[in-house]
Design a protein around this motif. Structure first.
Motif, PDB file in Angstrom:
ATOM      1  N   PRO A  56      -2.776  -0.052   3.665  1.00  0.00           N
ATOM      2  CA  PRO A  56      -1.436  -0.437   3.510  1.00  0.00           C
ATOM      3  C   PRO A  56      -0.601   0.365   2.538  1.00  0.00           C
ATOM      4  CG  PRO A  56      -3.188  -1.638   2.256  1.00  0.00           C
ATOM      5  CD  PRO A  56      -3.626  -0.815   2.883  1.00  0.00           C
ATOM      6  N   LYS A  57       0.610   0.316   2.946  1.00  0.00           N
ATOM      7  CA  LYS A  57       1.738   0.887   2.245  1.00  0.00           C
ATOM      8  C   LYS A  57       2.711  -0.032   1.606  1.00  0.00           C
ATOM      9  CE  LYS A  57       0.142   4.687   4.428  1.00  0.00           C
ATOM     10  NZ  LYS A  57      -1.340   4.741   4.308  1.00  0.00           N
ATOM     11  N   ALA A  58       3.593   0.592   1.022  1.00  0.00           N
ATOM     12  CA  ALA A  58       4.489  -0.551   0.495  1.00  0.00           C
ATOM     13  C   ALA A  58       5.934   0.121   0.342  1.00  0.00           C
ATOM     14  CB  ALA A  58       4.063  -0.839  -1.065  1.00  0.00           C
ATOM     15  N   GLN A  59       6.986  -0.878   0.004  1.00  0.00           N
ATOM     16  CA  GLN A  59       8.437  -0.499  -0.120  1.00  0.00           C
ATOM     17  C   GLN A  59       9.093  -1.222  -1.174  1.00  0.00           C
ATOM     18  OE1 GLN A  59      10.765   0.539   3.362  1.00  0.00           O
ATOM     19  NE2 GLN A  59       9.085   1.007   4.488  1.00  0.00           N
ATOM     20  N   VAL A  60      10.046  -0.715  -1.750  1.00  0.00           N
ATOM     21  CA  VAL A  60      10.758  -1.530  -2.764  1.00  0.00           C
ATOM     22  C   VAL A  60      12.356  -1.201  -2.415  1.00  0.00           C
ATOM     23  CG1 VAL A  60      11.623  -1.489  -5.154  1.00  0.00           C
ATOM     24  CG2 VAL A  60       9.252  -1.761  -4.671  1.00  0.00           C
ATOM     25  N   LEU A  68      12.631   2.733  -2.312  1.00  0.00           N
ATOM     26  CA  LEU A  68      11.430   3.373  -2.918  1.00  0.00           C
ATOM     27  C   LEU A  68      10.217   3.167  -1.779  1.00  0.00           C
ATOM     28  CD1 LEU A  68      11.722   2.644  -6.502  1.00  0.00           C
ATOM     29  CD2 LEU A  68      12.973   4.473  -5.129  1.00  0.00           C
ATOM     30  N   LYS A  69       9.425   4.299  -1.647  1.00  0.00           N
ATOM     31  CA  LYS A  69       8.289   4.158  -0.587  1.00  0.00           C
ATOM     32  C   LYS A  69       6.977   4.493  -1.437  1.00  0.00           C
ATOM     33  CE  LYS A  69      11.174   4.838   3.315  1.00  0.00           C
ATOM     34  NZ  LYS A  69      11.292   5.816   4.567  1.00  0.00           N
ATOM     35  N   PHE A  70       5.677   3.841  -1.157  1.00  0.00           N
ATOM     36  CA  PHE A  70       4.624   4.104  -1.792  1.00  0.00           C
ATOM     37  C   PHE A  70       3.730   4.186  -0.690  1.00  0.00           C
ATOM     38  CE2 PHE A  70       7.272   1.419  -4.145  1.00  0.00           C
ATOM     39  CZ  PHE A  70       7.480   1.915  -5.441  1.00  0.00           C
TER      40      PHE A  70
END
Length: 176
Positions: A56-60, A68-70
């Motif tokens: 899983p990835k994430a974003q803010v 912002l991407k993670f």
């Protein structure tokens, strides 16, 4: 006659009146939706290319409209747990791994990070090794734990520095 003292009081009063409306930052009116993760996107925490890793990835979305991407949910929380990050946060998103592929999560599977169910202490690796698996429902999270034979459920508010440190220690143990 305007004395020096009266002049200073008048100028000071006008200055204070002018500054009275400047007490808070204006929030930029922006659309805060997850953006596609494309080849070349780098994680803002570790600098890794996001699409080259599973899990899983994430974003803010920040208050000023920046996305912002993670590369992992772990890196998302590394960022979120920094004191200067909280005032910047408008919305965070994570992949719902109950509806997308672990190796290549879909951009259509992002959900609100605050309502996601998190699974830690499972054997499946993400971009940074052990990671927080994220699900849109507790039922999907429990099915994942049953399939993996282990895991522990957490809510968004339960993820703290200790949880992230435990993931890092698990990674070190697995690489020794």
């Amino acid at each position: 006659m305007l004395t020096r003292r009266k002049f200073i009081i008048v100028v000071g009063g006008v200055t204070l009146a002018g500054l009275a409306g400047c007490g808070g930052e204006e929030e930029v009116a922006v659309v805060c939706e997850p953006q596609p993760i494309v080849p070349g996107d780098e994680c803002v925490v570790c600098g890794m290319f996001i699409t080259e890793y599973p899990g899983p990835k994430a974003q803010v979305c920040t208050r000023n409209g920046q996305v912002l991407k993670f590369c992992s949910t772990s890196d998302l929380f590394v960022w979120l747990l920094q004191p200067d990050s909280v005032p910047q946060l408008r919305k965070a998103y994570v992949h719902d791994m109950g509806i997308t592929d672990w190796d290549h999560p879909s951009d259509d599977a992002f959900i609100d990070a605050e309502v996601a169910v998190y699974v830690t202490e499972h054997p499946v690796m993400g971009a940074m090794g052990p990671t927080l698996a994220t699900f849109g429902s507790e039922e999907d999270a429990r099915a994942f734990m049953a399939e993996q034979g282990e895991g522990h459920l957490l809510g968004y508010e339960e993820i703290d520095v200790q949880v992230i440190n435990d993931l890092a220690r698990a990674h070190i143990r697995r690489t020794m």
